[in-house]
Design a protein around this motif. Structure first.
Motif, PDB file in Angstrom:
ATOM      1  N   SER A  20       0.879  -1.174   0.000  1.00 54.83           N
ATOM      2  CA  SER A  20       0.000   0.000   0.000  1.00 54.83           C
ATOM      3  C   SER A  20       0.913   1.219   0.000  1.00 54.83           C
ATOM      4  CB  SER A  20      -0.894   0.026   1.246  1.00 54.83           C
ATOM      5  OG  SER A  20      -0.105   0.289   2.395  1.00 54.83           O
ATOM      6  N   GLY A  21       0.312   2.385  -0.200  1.00 49.69           N
ATOM      7  CA  GLY A  21       1.104   3.609  -0.134  1.00 49.69           C
ATOM      8  C   GLY A  21       1.653   3.816   1.273  1.00 49.69           C
ATOM      9  N   TYR A  22       0.830   3.472   2.249  1.00 53.35           N
ATOM     10  CA  TYR A  22       1.286   3.617   3.633  1.00 53.35           C
ATOM     11  C   TYR A  22       2.491   2.719   3.883  1.00 53.35           C
ATOM     12  CZ  TYR A  22       1.124   4.329   8.622  1.00 53.35           C
ATOM     13  OH  TYR A  22       1.469   4.666   9.897  1.00 53.35           O
TER      14      TYR A  22
ATOM     15  N   THR B 201       0.813   5.151  -6.025  1.00 56.53           N
ATOM     16  CA  THR B 201      -0.102   4.140  -5.493  1.00 56.53           C
ATOM     17  C   THR B 201      -1.009   3.626  -6.604  1.00 56.53           C
ATOM     18  OG1 THR B 201      -1.805   5.729  -4.848  1.00 56.53           O
ATOM     19  CG2 THR B 201      -0.096   5.260  -3.228  1.00 56.53           C
TER      20      THR B 201
ATOM     21  N   LYS C  83      -5.792   4.417  -6.216  1.00 57.41           N
ATOM     22  CA  LYS C  83      -6.528   5.653  -6.502  1.00 57.41           C
ATOM     23  C   LYS C  83      -6.891   5.671  -7.989  1.00 57.41           C
ATOM     24  CE  LYS C  83      -4.914   7.593  -2.277  1.00 57.41           C
ATOM     25  NZ  LYS C  83      -3.831   8.170  -1.515  1.00 57.41           N
TER      26      LYS C  83
ATOM     27  N   SER D  79       1.610   9.183   6.056  1.00 59.76           N
ATOM     28  CA  SER D  79       2.488   8.009   5.914  1.00 59.76           C
ATOM     29  C   SER D  79       3.944   8.431   5.706  1.00 59.76           C
ATOM     30  CB  SER D  79       2.015   7.124   4.765  1.00 59.76           C
ATOM     31  OG  SER D  79       1.941   7.856   3.559  1.00 59.76           O
TER      32      SER D  79
ATOM     33  N   ALA E 286       0.837   9.866  -5.263  1.00 61.23           N
ATOM     34  CA  ALA E 286      -0.382   9.072  -5.086  1.00 61.23           C
ATOM     35  C   ALA E 286      -1.558   9.660  -5.870  1.00 61.23           C
ATOM     36  CB  ALA E 286      -0.736   8.983  -3.604  1.00 61.23           C
ATOM     37  N   HIS E 287      -1.632  10.993  -5.940  1.00 57.35           N
ATOM     38  CA  HIS E 287      -2.784  11.627  -6.589  1.00 57.35           C
ATOM     39  C   HIS E 287      -2.491  12.146  -7.991  1.00 57.35           C
ATOM     40  CE1 HIS E 287      -5.192  11.411  -2.945  1.00 57.35           C
ATOM     41  NE2 HIS E 287      -4.083  11.710  -2.301  1.00 57.35           N
TER      42      HIS E 287
ATOM     43  N   GLY F 252      -2.320  -1.217  -3.833  1.00 54.77           N
ATOM     44  CA  GLY F 252      -0.875  -1.400  -3.758  1.00 54.77           C
ATOM     45  C   GLY F 252      -0.147  -0.110  -4.084  1.00 54.77           C
TER      46      GLY F 252
ATOM     47  N   MET G 175       7.459   7.521  -6.011  1.00 57.17           N
ATOM     48  CA  MET G 175       6.542   6.647  -5.283  1.00 57.17           C
ATOM     49  C   MET G 175       5.146   6.910  -5.835  1.00 57.17           C
ATOM     50  SD  MET G 175       4.082   6.893  -2.842  1.00 57.17           S
ATOM     51  CE  MET G 175       3.230   5.863  -1.678  1.00 57.17           C
TER      52      MET G 175
ATOM     53  N   HIS H 113       1.811  13.805   3.327  1.00 56.13           N
ATOM     54  CA  HIS H 113       0.885  12.786   3.829  1.00 56.13           C
ATOM     55  C   HIS H 113       1.399  12.142   5.127  1.00 56.13           C
ATOM     56  CE1 HIS H 113      -1.320   8.863   3.663  1.00 56.13           C
ATOM     57  NE2 HIS H 113      -2.266   9.646   3.180  1.00 56.13           N
TER      58      HIS H 113
ATOM     59  N   ASP I  29       4.945  15.330  -1.370  1.00 51.70           N
ATOM     60  CA  ASP I  29       3.807  14.903  -2.183  1.00 51.70           C
ATOM     61  C   ASP I  29       3.962  15.589  -3.549  1.00 51.70           C
ATOM     62  OD1 ASP I  29       2.797  13.783   0.183  1.00 51.70           O
ATOM     63  OD2 ASP I  29       0.851  14.791   0.057  1.00 51.70           O
TER      64      ASP I  29
HETATM   65  C1  LIG Z   1      -3.416   7.750  -0.122  1.00 49.31           C
HETATM   66  C2  LIG Z   1      -2.024   8.218   0.059  1.00 49.31           C
HETATM   67  C3  LIG Z   1      -1.030   7.377   0.542  1.00 49.31           C
HETATM   68  C4  LIG Z   1      -1.354   6.014   1.058  1.00 49.31           C
HETATM   69  O1  LIG Z   1      -1.635   5.138   0.030  1.00 49.31           O
HETATM   70  P1  LIG Z   1      -2.511   3.840   0.327  1.00 49.31           P
HETATM   71  O2  LIG Z   1      -2.257   2.964  -0.838  1.00 49.31           O
HETATM   72  O3  LIG Z   1      -3.922   4.313   0.439  1.00 49.31           O
HETATM   73  O4  LIG Z   1      -1.998   3.274   1.615  1.00 49.31           O
HETATM   74  C5  LIG Z   1       0.253   7.844   0.569  1.00 49.31           C
HETATM   75  N1  LIG Z   1       0.563   9.091   0.174  1.00 49.31           N
HETATM   76  C6  LIG Z   1      -0.377   9.945  -0.251  1.00 49.31           C
HETATM   77  C7  LIG Z   1       0.009  11.328  -0.678  1.00 49.31           C
HETATM   78  C8  LIG Z   1      -1.705   9.539  -0.309  1.00 49.31           C
HETATM   79  O5  LIG Z   1      -2.655  10.386  -0.702  1.00 49.31           O
END
Ligand SMILES: *Cc1c(COP(=O)(O)O)cnc(C)c1O
Length: 391
Positions: free
Chosen positions: A105-107, A234, A237, A133, A205-206, A243, A232, A131, A174
């Motif tokens: 996961s991203g976390y 994800t 989303k 994480s 991630a976004h 993952g 990095m 974020h 980010d």
């Molecule tokens: C959602 C998010 C994460 C975590 O990703 P997951 O796959 O949901 O655990 C990490 N960094 C950012 C910027 C996010 O928005």
């Protein structure tokens, strides 16, 4: 920490910070059923609508038939399955890097990559709005964490110059800030990391799948794909799956295989998820993907434009994440409640997710929202915003 668990829960309730879960029926399309009623979903990160795309579903089902339901163990224990290898090659090709490594996961990615790259005696320079994480990964690392004011390049330069150049330096940001929808100044960050001999890690991630001419993300949009050391991203989303990954040089990926504890000590992603992700890359790279990205950008502009024109503070957003500043927690949650009663599911965001006093409605747009849906949502938001004195 103080008092009993019951007392702490009561305090959260009293401060308007208590959180509970809502049951949503069906898949995460643009409309969902909440508490038995159909509502327009304006808080999912399923930006391109791939979470119930027929191609992703078919590939996931086929993968279960062929490979079963579990990977069985960490890859260092029971091996890499063909689908892990295929997906990593696809991610590396997508990001234009030598290699890539999957995380669960991203976390898990951020809490594994960051402590691998920086440890005791090293320095992590982290944007204040990164974020959670990233913050957690930095705290786990035992490196010195230096948080710089949001997107403040002059402050970051001062901090880089002030700290002695011993050990490793990691700048982490980010790409698109998850609660604000604005972009990091990546070109300037690349220049700074070169000047100060730091590594640059971007959590996109976004942005991945969404931004840039071919959806490679914020680094493509800002023309610095080659300047980022660790991309990095994800897969839960815009990619409609689950993952995450680090895309980087062969050397960094080999290092993460040996050092990233969330990779080493966790069962790897299962076949269905890997296959859905592979199908998502096919869609993102197809003319359909380009059309979905254009539709998402148009939807975001239409919605943000309408609300900004009505007097909302959209907090610098330039993407599909459109925050509407409210201020305190109680009115933000009241806003959410009133909108839900009218058929619009929007989340109010409170501390600790955002700084106190900056509570907001966080609206997220999808390519699958119709312009008509968005106009109705914007009209309801404006009406309730006036009623609550937000605008
Ligand atoms: C959602 C998010 C994460 C975590 O990703 P997951 O796959 O949901 O655990 C990490 N960094 C950012 C910027 C996010 O928005």
């Amino acid at each position: 920490m103080s008092g009993s668990i019951g007392e702490e829960l009561a305090a959260l309730r009293q401060d308007g910070l208590y959180r509970s879960l809502r049951l949503v029926a069906g898949s995460q399309g643009s409309r969902v059923v909440v508490d038995g009623r159909e509502v327009l979903l304006l808080c999912s990160n399923n930006y391109l609508g791939l979470a119930d795309h027929p191609q992703l579903k078919a590939r996931a089902v086929a993968a279960v038939e062929r490979y079963g339901t579990s990977s069985g163990a960490s890859r260092l224990v029971s091996g890499t399955m063909e689908l892990h290898a295929e997906l990593e090659a696809r991610i590396a090709r997508f990001k234009g890097t030598e290699a890539a490594l999957l995380f669960n996961s991203g976390y898990a990615a951020n809490s594994g990559i960051i402590p691998a790259l920086a440890g005791k005696g090293d320095l992590i320079f982290s944007d204040r709005l990164n974020h959670a994480s990233i913050v957690d990964g930095s705290l786990l690392s035992r490196a010195t964490l230096v948080r710089y004011p949001h997107n403040d390049l002059a402050a970051l330069r001062r901090l880089l110059a002030k700290h002695p150049p011993t050990g490793r330096r990691l700048i982490v940001t980010d790409g698109v800030f998850s609660m604000d929808g604005d972009l990091a100044p990546l070109a300037e960050l690349v220049a700074l990391k070169r000047e100060f001999g730091a590594l640059l890690m971007v959590d996109d991630a976004h942005g991945s799948g969404v931004l840039g001419a071919t959806g490679r993300g914020s680094a493509e949009l800002l023309g610095v794909m080659d300047g980022v050391d660790i991309h990095m991203g994800t897969l839960g989303k815009a990619f409609g799956s689950y993952g995450a990954y680090a895309a980087a040089s062969r050397e960094i990926v080999a290092y993460l295989v040996n050092r990233a504890r969330s990779f080493i000590f966790s069962t790897s992603l299962p076949p269905a998820v890997l296959a859905a992700s592979l199908a998502a890359f096919d869609v993102v790279d197809s003319p359909e993907g380009a059309r979905l990205r254009r539709q998402l950008a148009a939807n975001s502009e239409r919605f943000r434009g309408a609300l900004a024109a009505a007097g909302f503070d959209t907090m610098g957003s330039t993407t599909q994440i459109v925050p509407l500043r409210v201020g305190e927690a109680a009115p933000a949650m009241e806003f959410t409640r009133l909108l839900l009663a009218e058929g619009f599911f929007v989340q109010g965001i409170r501390p600790p997710t955002v700084p106190a006093g900056t509570c907001r409605l966080r609206c997220t747009l999808m390519a699958t929202h119709s312009p008509d849906d968005l106009d109705r949502a914007a009209a309801a938001i404006v009406r309730i915003g006036r009623q609550l004195g937000v605008i």
